[in-house]
Design a protein around this motif. Structure first.
Motif, PDB file in Angstrom:
ATOM      1  N   THR A   2       0.847  -1.181   0.000  1.00 20.96           N
ATOM      2  CA  THR A   2       0.000   0.000   0.000  1.00 20.96           C
ATOM      3  C   THR A   2       0.878   1.225   0.000  1.00 20.96           C
ATOM      4  OG1 THR A   2      -0.036  -0.097   2.365  1.00 20.96           O
ATOM      5  CG2 THR A   2      -1.976  -0.935   1.224  1.00 20.96           C
ATOM      6  N   ALA A   5       0.459   3.275   3.576  1.00 20.36           N
ATOM      7  CA  ALA A   5       1.211   2.901   4.769  1.00 20.36           C
ATOM      8  C   ALA A   5       2.418   3.783   4.983  1.00 20.36           C
ATOM      9  CB  ALA A   5       1.638   1.459   4.661  1.00 20.36           C
ATOM     10  N   LYS A  51       9.981   2.438  23.674  1.00 20.36           N
ATOM     11  CA  LYS A  51      11.369   2.280  23.219  1.00 20.36           C
ATOM     12  C   LYS A  51      11.981   3.637  22.914  1.00 20.36           C
ATOM     13  CE  LYS A  51      10.368  -2.021  20.888  1.00 20.36           C
ATOM     14  NZ  LYS A  51       9.644  -2.226  19.632  1.00 20.36           N
ATOM     15  N   PHE A 304      12.405   4.293  16.195  1.00 21.81           N
ATOM     16  CA  PHE A 304      11.189   3.482  16.298  1.00 21.81           C
ATOM     17  C   PHE A 304       9.981   4.388  16.471  1.00 21.81           C
ATOM     18  CE2 PHE A 304      13.765  -0.265  17.811  1.00 21.81           C
ATOM     19  CZ  PHE A 304      13.385  -1.095  16.784  1.00 21.81           C
ATOM     20  N   ASN A 311       4.053   5.924   9.948  1.00 19.83           N
ATOM     21  CA  ASN A 311       3.346   4.689   9.684  1.00 19.83           C
ATOM     22  C   ASN A 311       2.644   4.205  10.952  1.00 19.83           C
ATOM     23  OD1 ASN A 311       2.427   2.243   8.941  1.00 19.83           O
ATOM     24  ND2 ASN A 311       4.382   1.492   8.153  1.00 19.83           N
ATOM     25  N   ARG A 313       0.839   1.866  11.597  1.00 20.51           N
ATOM     26  CA  ARG A 313       0.883   0.430  11.861  1.00 20.51           C
ATOM     27  C   ARG A 313       2.067   0.041  12.728  1.00 20.51           C
ATOM     28  NH1 ARG A 313      -0.145  -1.798   5.857  1.00 20.51           N
ATOM     29  NH2 ARG A 313      -2.368  -1.420   5.751  1.00 20.51           N
ATOM     30  N   LEU A 314       3.098   0.861  12.702  1.00 20.01           N
ATOM     31  CA  LEU A 314       4.290   0.536  13.481  1.00 20.01           C
ATOM     32  C   LEU A 314       4.239   1.110  14.886  1.00 20.01           C
ATOM     33  CD1 LEU A 314       7.082   0.963  10.800  1.00 20.01           C
ATOM     34  CD2 LEU A 314       6.079  -1.147  11.636  1.00 20.01           C
ATOM     35  N   GLY A 319      -1.138  -3.725  17.949  1.00 14.95           N
ATOM     36  CA  GLY A 319      -0.911  -5.126  17.575  1.00 14.95           C
ATOM     37  C   GLY A 319      -2.081  -5.705  16.827  1.00 14.95           C
ATOM     38  N   ARG A 320      -1.907  -6.926  16.345  1.00 14.39           N
ATOM     39  CA  ARG A 320      -2.978  -7.524  15.559  1.00 14.39           C
ATOM     40  C   ARG A 320      -4.162  -7.910  16.429  1.00 14.39           C
ATOM     41  NH1 ARG A 320      -2.463  -9.570  10.900  1.00 14.39           N
ATOM     42  NH2 ARG A 320      -3.639 -11.434  11.400  1.00 14.39           N
TER      43      ARG A 320
ATOM     44  N   TRP B 128       4.713 -11.792  13.423  1.00 11.67           N
ATOM     45  CA  TRP B 128       3.537 -12.647  13.555  1.00 11.67           C
ATOM     46  C   TRP B 128       3.097 -12.757  15.005  1.00 11.67           C
ATOM     47  CZ3 TRP B 128      -0.015 -13.665  10.387  1.00 11.67           C
ATOM     48  CH2 TRP B 128      -0.910 -14.718  10.611  1.00 11.67           C
ATOM     49  N   ARG B 130       3.443 -10.537  17.351  1.00 14.05           N
ATOM     50  CA  ARG B 130       3.684  -9.182  17.822  1.00 14.05           C
ATOM     51  C   ARG B 130       3.208  -8.973  19.252  1.00 14.05           C
ATOM     52  NH1 ARG B 130       1.928  -3.753  14.757  1.00 14.05           N
ATOM     53  NH2 ARG B 130       3.318  -2.369  15.886  1.00 14.05           N
ATOM     54  N   THR B 139      13.589  -8.293  18.742  1.00 20.70           N
ATOM     55  CA  THR B 139      13.581  -6.900  18.303  1.00 20.70           C
ATOM     56  C   THR B 139      14.543  -6.060  19.136  1.00 20.70           C
ATOM     57  OG1 THR B 139      11.243  -7.188  17.800  1.00 20.70           O
ATOM     58  CG2 THR B 139      12.097  -4.960  17.742  1.00 20.70           C
ATOM     59  N   ARG B 214      10.727  -7.480  10.100  1.00 22.42           N
ATOM     60  CA  ARG B 214       9.586  -7.253  10.995  1.00 22.42           C
ATOM     61  C   ARG B 214       8.752  -6.077  10.497  1.00 22.42           C
ATOM     62  NH1 ARG B 214       8.634  -3.899  15.271  1.00 22.42           N
ATOM     63  NH2 ARG B 214       7.165  -4.653  16.844  1.00 22.42           N
ATOM     64  N   ASN B 215       9.416  -4.970  10.138  1.00 19.23           N
ATOM     65  CA  ASN B 215       8.702  -3.806   9.628  1.00 19.23           C
ATOM     66  C   ASN B 215       7.907  -4.121   8.368  1.00 19.23           C
ATOM     67  OD1 ASN B 215       9.367  -2.035  11.573  1.00 19.23           O
ATOM     68  ND2 ASN B 215      10.553  -0.653  10.275  1.00 19.23           N
ATOM     69  N   ILE B 218       4.910  -6.350   9.165  1.00 19.57           N
ATOM     70  CA  ILE B 218       3.797  -5.660   9.822  1.00 19.57           C
ATOM     71  C   ILE B 218       2.993  -4.889   8.784  1.00 19.57           C
ATOM     72  CG2 ILE B 218       3.281  -3.709  11.360  1.00 19.57           C
ATOM     73  CD1 ILE B 218       5.488  -4.819  13.198  1.00 19.57           C
ATOM     74  N   ASN B 219       3.696  -4.324   7.805  1.00 19.49           N
ATOM     75  CA  ASN B 219       2.990  -3.619   6.735  1.00 19.49           C
ATOM     76  C   ASN B 219       2.119  -4.556   5.914  1.00 19.49           C
ATOM     77  OD1 ASN B 219       3.508  -0.902   6.955  1.00 19.49           O
ATOM     78  ND2 ASN B 219       5.568  -1.126   6.120  1.00 19.49           N
ATOM     79  N   LEU B 221       0.986  -7.449   6.777  1.00 25.59           N
ATOM     80  CA  LEU B 221      -0.065  -8.062   7.597  1.00 25.59           C
ATOM     81  C   LEU B 221      -1.301  -7.172   7.674  1.00 25.59           C
ATOM     82  CD1 LEU B 221       1.855  -9.698  10.572  1.00 25.59           C
ATOM     83  CD2 LEU B 221       0.600 -10.827   8.753  1.00 25.59           C
TER      84      LEU B 221
END
Lengths: 320, 326
Positions: A2, A5, A51, A304, A311, A313-314, A319-320, B128, B130, B139, B214-215, B218-219, B221
């Protein structure tokens, strides 16, 4: 893949913490936002990341250490009247070097070089990256192809060998020389990142509007597009500063540059030259390298939080 | 096919630019290599004019116009004729490089591939899972170790695993009393000596792969097709590997090409600490002895090999992702 993002924070009214996972962040940048507002919101997003918070505190400690080095260090950096190769003791916390210098004082003063090189080289590489990346992303035609070629060339040529070769020609240039070679080899990556972002912003409505109202290219690039890229620029600053710090320490460790300047890299150069490995001077080996690693880590940790700016999402807790 | 030809053209063009840069570099810098060599000799006493003339002749003090120098230089590069090293006089620069190259290629090459595979897998796992310890541990660990200076890691390993615990030999690529051959005994000796340098590169480069993967992961996902696959009730492992990771690995592949440059550069510091007889160690020796012919040839060789590696990564990328072939 995308595009959304990688887009910057909307300059609209949604506070960052209200963005949930899965929210499509439809970026609607509308020209220059108040820089102060962008800055303070950016800072609070970074601070909200655990972090990044650790990183900021760590970096501040190193900056304070560099600024107040003469007050913190018990002795001068190259004061060498002490016993040689001493172990840690009350009067010499980290022991002394083979030349009879106080290791703790050297570690404290060494922070100056690393912090200075990190900030100056990071700033200069980012400046070049911004100018090249934004112009390159905005213009079309053969000039863009030429820039593309040059950037790819600089990216692909291995940095450290190039630095070493240049440093060998510019004998004893000292710190200026090191900053020069670090900047020369370090700007390209940021330029490429900023270019792709410029290309994606270029096609948006507010740019078209500015073009129709007769704004010049330079004004559009630096007044309309630039303010929307604060997070990417901040990110490339910290990235460039990190590699500058590591590069400086590497060059000093190889004894290229000025070995009489006390830096963490040159401390390790002298330590390995005087066989600190064999004399069991483990603090002399451990402390300067750990400082380099911690300083570089602090910048990465801050990044970070900066990643979370551009972004969502980061961001932590998404989290998911 | 068109894609391949275009990439090949770009490779040749970049190689030409690198060769030209290598030609220009000494000419852009103050002084000539001959001056530096003579200055170095002059430290031991006066240099007589005959010696000076010999050094200048050997190091190629500019004769003729710039263009004919350039043409001659290009010809020499094609014949792999880089002149004679004057640190290791009278050895040929090409011979020296050919002897050093296998050590670097095998050791650094293998470690880079291992680090890439292990780091990418850990990155997939971290994204996955996370928020769990499977994410936090790699990380944070990766963030910290990727900030380790190569040479510092090397020094610590030498100190602790080499001198203190005496698990591994601390310098060289093989034992003092053996000469390189293809016997089993020699190869196992060489592997024993490769452990510490290899560990150094692994420790310092692993983190970058973990964080990058990882980055990306995550994108991907968060992308619709992954949500769709999950909603369709596919097993979560299938979704993670076949849908998300497959797409997330692509940017990492470009990173792999670029990282080779970093590893070649980083291996220079590692090789210096371990006195490992690879190209990095040779380059370091060339620089400290101001052996300009050797230095230039090595720099060119390192650059060209990174270019080639990038070329192959690009081709692989094109095979895996048809969209890039447009």
């Amino acid at each position: 893949m995308t595009v959304a993002a990688n887009l910057p924070e909307p300059t609209g009214s949604t506070p960052p913490h209200e963005l949930e996972r899965g929210d499509t962040v439809a970026p609607t940048p509308h020209g220059p936002a108040s820089p102060l507002k962008v800055l303070s919101r950016g800072a609070s997003t970074i601070w909200s990341n655990k972090k990044a918070r650790i990183g900021v505190v760590l970096l501040l400690l190193f900056v304070l250490m560099a600024v107040f080095a003469p007050l913190i260090a018990p002795y001068g950096a190259s004061e060498n009247g002490f016993g040689r190769n001493q172990g840690p003791s009350g009067s010499h916390w980290f022991g002394t070097t083979a030349a009879g210098e106080d290791v703790f004082s050297q570690v404290v003063f060494g922070a100056r070089i690393s912090v200075l090189v990190g900030f100056i080289a990071g700033f200069l590489s980012t400046l070049i990256a911004v100018v090249v990346g934004l112009s390159w992303g905005y213009i079309r035609g053969p000039l863009a192809d030429v820039i593309n070629f040059v950037v790819n060339l600089v990216l692909v040529i291995p940095g450290l060998p190039l630095m070493i070769v240049i440093a060998a020609y510019l004998q004893n240039g000292g710190m200026t020389m090191i900053i020069f070679v670090v900047v020369l080899t370090g700007w390209a990556y940021g330029a490429r990142v900023l270019r792709s972002q410029t290309q994606s912003i270029r096609g948006r409505d507010f740019i078209t509007a500015a073009q129709f109202s007769g704004d010049g290219a330079a004004r559009i690039v630096f007044r309309e597009i630039l303010p929307n890229m604060t997070s990417l620029i901040t990110g490339s600053f910290f990235g460039a500063a990190t590699s500058a710090i590591l590069a400086e320490s590497g060059l000093s460790f190889l004894g290229i540059g000025d070995t009489t300047t006390v830096s963490w890299g040159s401390m390790l150069f002298w330590a390995s030259n005087s066989n600190a490995l064999l004399t069991g001077q483990w603090v002399l080996l451990f402390a300067p390298g750990l400082c380099i690693a911690l300083l570089a880590t602090s910048l990465t940790l801050i990044n970070f939080g900066v990643d979370g700016l551009s972004n969502p999402r980061l961001r932590e807790g998404s989290g998911r | 096919m068109w894609y391949l030809l275009r990439k090949l053209g770009l490779l040749l063009l970049t190689a030409w630019a690198a060769i030209t840069l290598n030609f220009l570099l000494p000419r852009l810098m103050p002084g000539t290599p001959a001056d530096a060599a003579i200055a170095k000799l002059a430290q031991n006493g006066p240099v007589d004019p005959a010696t000076r003339a010999a050094i200048e002749a050997q190091l190629g003090v500019p004769t003729g116009d710039a263009w004919s120098q350039y043409v001659q230089y290009l010809g020499n590069v094609f014949r792999l004729d880089f002149g004679v090293s004057y640190t290791f006089f009278p050895q040929n620069v090409s011979t020296l490089i050919m002897n050093a190259l296998p050590w670097t290629l095998v050791m650094v090459g293998l470690v880079t591939i291992v680090a890439f595979i292990v780091g990418t897998l850990l990155g997939v796992l971290a994204a996955w899972k996370r928020g769990t310890w499977l994410d936090t541990l790699p990380t944070l660990g990766g963030t910290f170790t990727s900030a380790f200076p190569y040479f510092w890691t090397a020094l610590l390993l030498v100190f602790f695993l080499g001198y203190q615990l005496k698990w591994f030999p601390t310098s060289g690529a093989y034992g003092r009393d053996s000469t390189p051959n293809l016997s089993l005994a020699f190869i196992s000796d060489a592997i024993g000596h490769a452990w510490l340098p290899a560990l150094t590169i692994l420790i310092t480069s692993l983190g970058g792969w973990i964080l990058g993967m990882r980055n990306n992961m995550i994108n991907t996902l968060g992308d619709d097709y992954v949500t769709f696959a999950e909603a369709n009730g596919l097993r979560s492992r299938t979704v993670a590997v076949k849908y998300a990771a497959r797409n997330a690995i692509l940017p990492n592949l470009t990173g792999f090409g670029l990282a080779l440059g970093g590893v070649v550069g980083g291996s220079l510091l590692v090789e210096q600490v371990f006195n490992y007889p690879g190209v990095g160690y040779l380059l370091f020796n060339a620089v400290t002895n101001q052996d300009f012919p050797l230095m230039q040839a090595l720099f060119l060789m390192i650059t060209i090999s990174v270019l080639m590696a990038n070329f192959f990564v690009d081709i692989l990328y094109g095979l895996l992702d048809p969209r890039t072939r447009r």
